[in-house]
Design a protein around this motif. Structure first.
Motif, PDB file in Angstrom:
ATOM      1  N   ASN A 182       0.948 -12.428  11.490  1.00 50.05           N
ATOM      2  CA  ASN A 182       0.956 -11.482  10.365  1.00 50.05           C
ATOM      3  C   ASN A 182      -0.437 -10.867  10.258  1.00 50.05           C
ATOM      4  N   PHE A 183      -0.636  -9.730  10.856  1.00 52.62           N
ATOM      5  CA  PHE A 183      -1.992  -9.163  10.815  1.00 52.62           C
ATOM      6  C   PHE A 183      -2.328  -8.598   9.437  1.00 52.62           C
ATOM      7  N   ILE A 184      -1.326  -8.371   8.628  1.00 53.22           N
ATOM      8  CA  ILE A 184      -1.564  -8.124   7.205  1.00 53.22           C
ATOM      9  C   ILE A 184      -0.657  -9.080   6.441  1.00 53.22           C
ATOM     10  N   SER A 185      -1.250  -9.838   5.546  1.00 50.82           N
ATOM     11  CA  SER A 185      -0.452 -10.729   4.705  1.00 50.82           C
ATOM     12  C   SER A 185      -1.187 -10.861   3.374  1.00 50.82           C
ATOM     13  N   LYS A 186      -0.807 -10.024   2.442  1.00 46.68           N
ATOM     14  CA  LYS A 186      -1.544 -10.065   1.183  1.00 46.68           C
ATOM     15  C   LYS A 186      -0.605  -9.886  -0.011  1.00 46.68           C
ATOM     16  N   THR A 187      -1.046 -10.449  -1.122  1.00 43.98           N
ATOM     17  CA  THR A 187      -0.245 -10.378  -2.334  1.00 43.98           C
ATOM     18  C   THR A 187      -0.925  -9.437  -3.321  1.00 43.98           C
ATOM     19  N   LYS A 188      -0.119  -8.550  -3.860  1.00 40.21           N
ATOM     20  CA  LYS A 188      -0.651  -7.626  -4.853  1.00 40.21           C
ATOM     21  C   LYS A 188       0.103  -7.818  -6.163  1.00 40.21           C
ATOM     22  N   THR A 189      -0.591  -7.716  -7.250  1.00 38.07           N
ATOM     23  CA  THR A 189       0.082  -7.772  -8.538  1.00 38.07           C
ATOM     24  C   THR A 189       0.098  -6.377  -9.131  1.00 38.07           C
TER      25      THR A 189
END
Lengths: 276, 347
Positions: free
Chosen positions: A268-275
């Motif tokens: 997963n070269f991008i794996s981020k959580t946004k609120t």
């Protein structure tokens, strides 16, 4: 069949409408962009011409993106693989390319399923193309099977420990548009010959890539099953085993079957959580 | 609840992976008897002209089966299957056996369609007497065309094979050069075929109206009556360089397959005359594949019923007689009697 269809409609329409009506003040979205590489073992049999099973092992590639909230999940995936097929009983080989573009949507808040970690919805295989070239054959060297179809999709997620969770998904094809370039005898689609439309001056009857002569087929004639067992390690890595089956019958008792076993690793070269 | 789910997943995974074997037919055996049965089944189910050939495949296979056992050598088994192939009397139907690595042809069984027919084409006579430097040659001898020195008003087009690519612009150039000719000779002798799309495309230059040319009867299922007819029309080319004046098509027994497609496409046209010898035929479409042991088979999976310029139907698999029958005298090397007769006809 009717019940499955109803369930499908419920999943896609009712749930999304209900979801839209609910006002979410805050939600977290897990965004993933990923690339997967693995080995694939393909099996191919076209009973119209022979019961010989052809097998090949080589490379598989997966590129995709997904979004996940506490309510829903969606993913767009491109899968491609290339193998050289051969039979144990003779030396002649075929080059096989398979490409697929999928859109998957699932809801997590299915009130009628009381199972934590379950998500259900549908998968639209926008395009699924199998191109198998038996280089030493003449008129029948090319097997070209393409389809666009809708499947019922379900996935179960299970947390093994803090760093590791597992998921299992199953997609069963319901219906779709499909075209197979080879008929019972000749290198033209079966419906073209059965409908008496064969014409050397009509490019659509001769060209496997033509968009003409696709047929609507339902489960029974067009059977697809896709399973995936995936281990997700922390944020970045996943390891998966996938089994896909494509079975299509134009002439009763003479199906064409393609099966795939894929083992791969996904990053997963991008794996981020946004609120939001 | 979770354990229950995991058990269900395990069951689903196990059963679905096993499904592959349920959906696929069992692997075929490669014993002599199995190969014999596989080939006779293929011919019974796929061959599109058993009735026309008056071949009772069940009777033939029953009479041959007694000679087949698993102790036979590959040569002997091949020879037995070759009997079936040759009984089809079809130049398209061939059985080939290759070396274990697949790089060397060891045996082939087929029916020689030219056997017993007179030689009707001599390359030396053509090159020395009729082809000249003023003619246009497409690269790799895909086509030769130009005016004849014997009569400059008559254009000549030689296409030795349809197993080539001739682009639309090359065809346009070719037919533009024919525009002022009063007649055209299309020499397709010994042209054993190739792409029916190309041969039909060339045929479409000879008509300005859509015409009915016959029907192709395809085998579409395993049953003996599983046929479906595709009625065929020749649609005119969209080119403005169509050739609508008299045409002489030179034929011999070597005219086969896609060249037969060309012939039956222009046959209903009143301005087209066939001159030479009986054509070879091979009007059916061909399928091919491998037996379980790797032997390569070809079979005709359709038959074509054409119409002539009087509207009479005729089965074209064994070719057809030309409008004007002419024999080539190969001992006289100063002229090609068939071309000379065509010139006379067009004059």
């Amino acid at each position: 069949m009717r019940n499955i269809f109803k369930l499908f409609i419920i999943l896609f329409l009712t749930q999304s409408v209900v979801a839209q009506e609910k006002t979410e003040l805050k939600r977290t979205v897990l965004k993933k962009n990923y690339i997967g590489l693995g080995g694939v073992r393909n099996s191919f049999q076209d009973a119209k011409f022979s019961n010989t099973q052809y097998h090949g092992t080589l490379l598989s590639l997966n590129i995709g993106t997904s979004r996940e909230t506490d309510k829903y999940f969606w993913a767009i995936d491109f899968n491609g693989d290339f193998t050289k097929l051969s039979a144990k009983t003779h030396p002649f080989v075929a080059a096989a390319f398979h490409g697929r573009f999928d859109f998957t949507y699932a809801r997590k808040d299915l009130s009628f399923i009381h199972l934590d970690g379950f998500r259900g919805g549908g998968k639209w295989t926008v395009a699924d193309v199998n191109f198998i070239n038996f280089t030493d054959l003449g008129n029948n060297k090319l097997n070209f099977i393409s389809s666009s179809r809708l499947s019922l999709f379900g996935e179960y997620n299970y947390a093994i420990n803090e760093n590791l969770n597992a998921s299992f998904s199953l997609a069963v094809g319901l219906f779709g548009l499909v075209k197979e370039f080879k008929s019972f005898g000749y290198s033209a689609p079966q419906n073209v010959l059965e409908d008496g439309k064969f014409d050397f001056q009509d490019n659509g009857t001769q060209n496997p890539f033509s968009l003409k002569y696709y047929q609507f087929k339902t489960i029974g004639r067009l059977n697809t099953i896709e399973t995936k067992l995936q281990l997700n390690y922390k944020k970045r890595w996943s390891f998966y085993y996938q089994w896909n089956l494509f079975n299509y019958t134009t002439v009763k008792r003479y199906p064409l079957t393609i099966a795939q076993h894929i083992i791969g690793a996904r990053f997963n070269f991008i794996s981020k959580t946004k609120t939001k | 609840m979770k354990n229950k789910a995991l058990i269900i997943i395990g069951i689903i995974l196990f059963t679905t992976v096993s499904c592959e074997k349920i959906f696929m037919k069992p692997k075929p055996k490669t014993t002599n008897t199995a190969i014999f049965e596989e080939y006779t089944k293929l011919v019974r189910e796929k061959y599109g002209m058993l009735e026309f050939k008056q071949l009772d495949i069940n009777h033939l296979s029953d009479s041959l089966r007694v000679f087949v056992n698993d102790d036979l050598t590959e040569d002997s088994l091949f020879n037995i299957l070759g009997v079936i192939t040759s009984r089809l009397k079809d130049g398209h139907s061939v059985l080939r056996r290759y070396s274990p690595l697949g790089n060397e042809l060891i045996q082939a069984a087929f029916f020689d369609i030219e056997k017993g027919y007179p030689v009707s084409f001599h390359q030396g006579i053509l090159d020395n007497i009729y082809i000249h430097s003023g003619m246009t040659k497409l690269s790799d001898d895909r086509a030769i065309y130009g005016r004849l020195t014997q009569d400059a008003d008559i254009a000549y087009l030689r296409i030795a094979s349809f197993d080539v690519d001739i682009s639309d612009s090359e065809l346009e150039e070719m037919f533009t050069s024919f525009s002022s000719a009063k007649g055209l000779i299309v020499d397709v002798r010994q042209n054993g075929g190739g792409s029916p799309n190309l041969s039909t495309k060339i045929a479409s230059y000879f008509t300005d109206a859509e015409i009915y040319i016959g029907y192709e009867n395809f085998k579409v299922g395993p049953g003996e009556n599983d046929f479906s007819k595709s009625f065929a029309n020749l649609k005119p080319s969209t080119s403005s360089n169509k050739f609508l004046k008299p045409v002489a098509v030179l034929t011999d027994r070597g005219v086969y397959s896609a060249t037969t497609t060309f012939c039956y496409s222009v046959n209903p046209l009143a301005k087209v005359k066939f001159i030479g010898q009986r054509t070879g035929g091979g009007s059916g479409s061909v399928a091919d594949g491998y037996l379980a042991n790797g032997w390569h088979w070809n079979l005709s999976v359709s038959e074509f019923i054409g119409v002539d310029d009087s509207g009479n139907e005729q089965h074209l698999d064994n070719g057809f007689e030309p409008d004007i029958s002419v024999l080539l005298d190969t001992l006289v090397t100063t002229q090609d009697e068939i071309i000379e007769r065509a010139i006379l006809e067009l004059q």
